[in-house]
Design a protein around this motif. Structure first.
Motif, PDB file in Angstrom:
ATOM      1  N   ARG A  48      26.128  73.827  28.837  1.00 58.01           N
ATOM      2  CA  ARG A  48      25.521  75.160  28.925  1.00 58.01           C
ATOM      3  C   ARG A  48      25.702  75.952  27.638  1.00 58.01           C
ATOM      4  N   ASN A  49      26.838  75.756  26.992  1.00 62.15           N
ATOM      5  CA  ASN A  49      27.112  76.483  25.756  1.00 62.15           C
ATOM      6  C   ASN A  49      26.736  75.708  24.491  1.00 62.15           C
ATOM      7  N   GLN A  50      26.180  74.539  24.688  1.00 60.88           N
ATOM      8  CA  GLN A  50      25.709  73.701  23.581  1.00 60.88           C
ATOM      9  C   GLN A  50      26.823  73.406  22.577  1.00 60.88           C
ATOM     10  N   HIS A  56      34.021  72.733  17.229  1.00 57.81           N
ATOM     11  CA  HIS A  56      33.131  73.761  16.701  1.00 57.81           C
ATOM     12  C   HIS A  56      33.173  73.739  15.179  1.00 57.81           C
ATOM     13  N   ARG A 100      29.888  80.373  20.675  1.00 56.64           N
ATOM     14  CA  ARG A 100      29.651  79.594  21.902  1.00 56.64           C
ATOM     15  C   ARG A 100      30.900  78.818  22.300  1.00 56.64           C
ATOM     16  N   ARG A 107      33.306  81.128  23.894  1.00 62.46           N
ATOM     17  CA  ARG A 107      32.830  81.464  25.233  1.00 62.46           C
ATOM     18  C   ARG A 107      33.146  80.326  26.205  1.00 62.46           C
ATOM     19  N   ALA A 108      32.920  79.100  25.761  1.00 71.65           N
ATOM     20  CA  ALA A 108      33.242  77.942  26.593  1.00 71.65           C
ATOM     21  C   ALA A 108      34.738  77.873  26.879  1.00 71.65           C
ATOM     22  N   GLU A 122      35.453  80.203  29.655  1.00 68.96           N
ATOM     23  CA  GLU A 122      34.857  79.746  30.907  1.00 68.96           C
ATOM     24  C   GLU A 122      35.651  78.598  31.529  1.00 68.96           C
TER      25      GLU A 122
END
Length: 452
Positions: free
Chosen positions: A356-358, A378, A388, A391-392, A395
């Motif tokens: 979802r976060n690529q 990353h 992203r 964010r992952a 999550e």
């Protein structure tokens, strides 16, 4: 700041102030980008030198960040601007008592060095983080480190009978001791294990030892899907307690194979490495049960060996997973865990978060106890990609908490995960934790910014 007074109180060479040397103590392996530059680094050689440093810091309200080998993965040893980094790397003595099966060790010894020292007496110190060759026993205690054999043998706290610890004001206390049973007073030893240097600085550990680990049988299985691997894990743990049950996903398999060229199945979605150290012929029998569980779950390949070197080669491959993945790019490392029945939801959920976060997520796990290590790759030069990835990162922790799990099974909260701690513990437990911190460190000088 009267740093000259501290220098005068300590032996020559104990206090480092050279900027180039200070820079090497700013971060641990988590490489926290917000690390400060310390006023000085104190490399203590004794409990008294630790106490002297803390008395000075308490008097002048100077923050102190305790540091072991610097191999931490949560930013727990991140330097504070204008503070002191208090390193225990020079404290390396150990005494082994084979009669009582106890070792008394100073915190600067590496985990591997403790293992080697006790092995000379036919004994074994079980906790075995993947980084056992580079992590210190003091750091292990500070984070309540685990490892590959924890599924059967438990974590660091299960092997600490006592300790010497220096409090924030320089007071030296001895907790517990060389007694296998002791119910006198509150269990204060347990309070300091896993406290990440926020309550005191551990200067000596009394460790419980076991007889040398028996010979192990090893099972290695490849799977075409994550669900099949999880099914095998739950089947194995439902029938017996293996001495090891480790998981690597497809991203990890390929990263390890790129470096070690072992002939691992690059097309596999998951790989399990399971071991049994049951006595005598029972190890082979347990290995057969584990192999059958993998086959029933739909493994594409199952390998079973009684050869110690072959088995250790696969264990070494699993230990090499994080360095192998790290060679692909910068990492955000996690160690979320859940109750075993929720493991499947966690594993598939992490994969969905990555998609979802690529971002690429490599997943390894101490699968037998539900402790997973998502490694989020990353590119620090790509702001959108890094955003992203972060964010992952959040999550994944939110998912673990939602599944009744934890944001850290063995690495500690440090600075990188503390924002999520209240969501796991709740306001009442956070308030209680703060009251304990305030009682033991009223000026808040010990590892400020970590955990709380």
């Amino acid at each position: 700041m009267p740093l000259h007074d501290l220098i005068a109180r300590l032996p020559a060479g104990a206090v480092l102030t050279d900027p180039d040397l200070l820079a090497t103590y700013r971060q641990d392996w988590a490489r926290d980008p917000d690390a400060g530059t310390p006023l000085a680094v104190v490399r203590a050689g004794s409990t008294e030198e630790v106490a002297t440093t803390l008395r000075w810091a308490h008097e002048h309200r100077v923050p102190v960040v305790p540091r072991g080998a610097g191999s931490g993965l949560s930013g727990g040893a991140t330097a504070v601007e204008g503070g002191i980094v208090l390193s225990t790397e020079r404290m390396r003595a150990i005494v082994v008592d084979p009669v009582t099966r106890i070792a008394t060790a100073q915190p600067g010894l590496l985990n591997a060095e403790v293992k080697r020292a006790v092995a000379e007496f036919g004994l074994w110190y079980p906790p075995d983080p993947s980084s056992f060759e580079i992590c210190s026993i003091g750091g292990n205690a500070a984070t309540n480190a685990g490892g590959l054999c924890c599924v059967k043998y438990g974590v660091t706290t299960d092997y600490i009978l006592g300790m010497e610890v220096v409090l924030a004001d320089g007071t030296v206390v001895r907790l517990g001791g060389p007694r296998l049973k002791d119910s006198a007073g509150l269990s204060l030893t347990k309070l300091f294990v896993g406290s990440e240097g926020t309550l005191g600085v551990i200067t000596e550990l009394t460790l419980r030892l076991l007889p040398a680990q028996p010979r192990q049988s090893t099972v290695v299985a490849s799977f075409a899907t994550l669900d099949a691997a999880v099914e095998a894990i739950l089947s194995i743990t439902g029938q017996l307690r293996p001495s090891m049950l480790e998981f690597m996903d497809g991203v990890t398999i390929n990263a390890v194979e790129d470096e070690l060229r072992m002939g691992l199945d690059r097309a596999a979605a998951a790989l399990l490495v399971a071991r049994s150290d049951a006595p005598g012929e029972f190890a082979a029998r347990e290995a057969e049960i584990m192999a059958a569980a993998c086959e029933k779950a739909g493994a594409t390949e199952v390998f079973h060996t009684e050869d110690a070197e072959e088995g250790e080669a696969f264990t070494a491959a699993r230990r090499f997973a994080i360095p192998a993945v790290e060679r692909k790019g910068a990492l955000l490392l996690e160690d979320v865990g859940v109750p075993l029945p929720r493991l499947g939801e966690l594993v598939t959920g992490i994969a969905e978060i990555g998609a979802r976060n690529q971002v690429t997520v490599s997943l390894i796990a101490h699968a037998g106890d539900g402790n997973t290590h998502p490694l989020i790759l990353h590119d620090p030069t790509d702001a959108a990609n890094t955003e992203r990835a972060h964010r992952a990162f959040g999550e994944v922790m939110d998912l673990a908490i939602a599944l009744g799990g934890t944001i850290t099974g063995e690495h500690g909260v440090g600075r990188l995960k503390k924002a999520w701690l209240p969501n796991q513990l709740g306001p009442d437990v956070m308030a209680l934790t703060q009251r304990i911190k305030d009682a033991l460190d009223p000026h808040g000088i010990l590892n400020p910014g970590a955990v709380l």
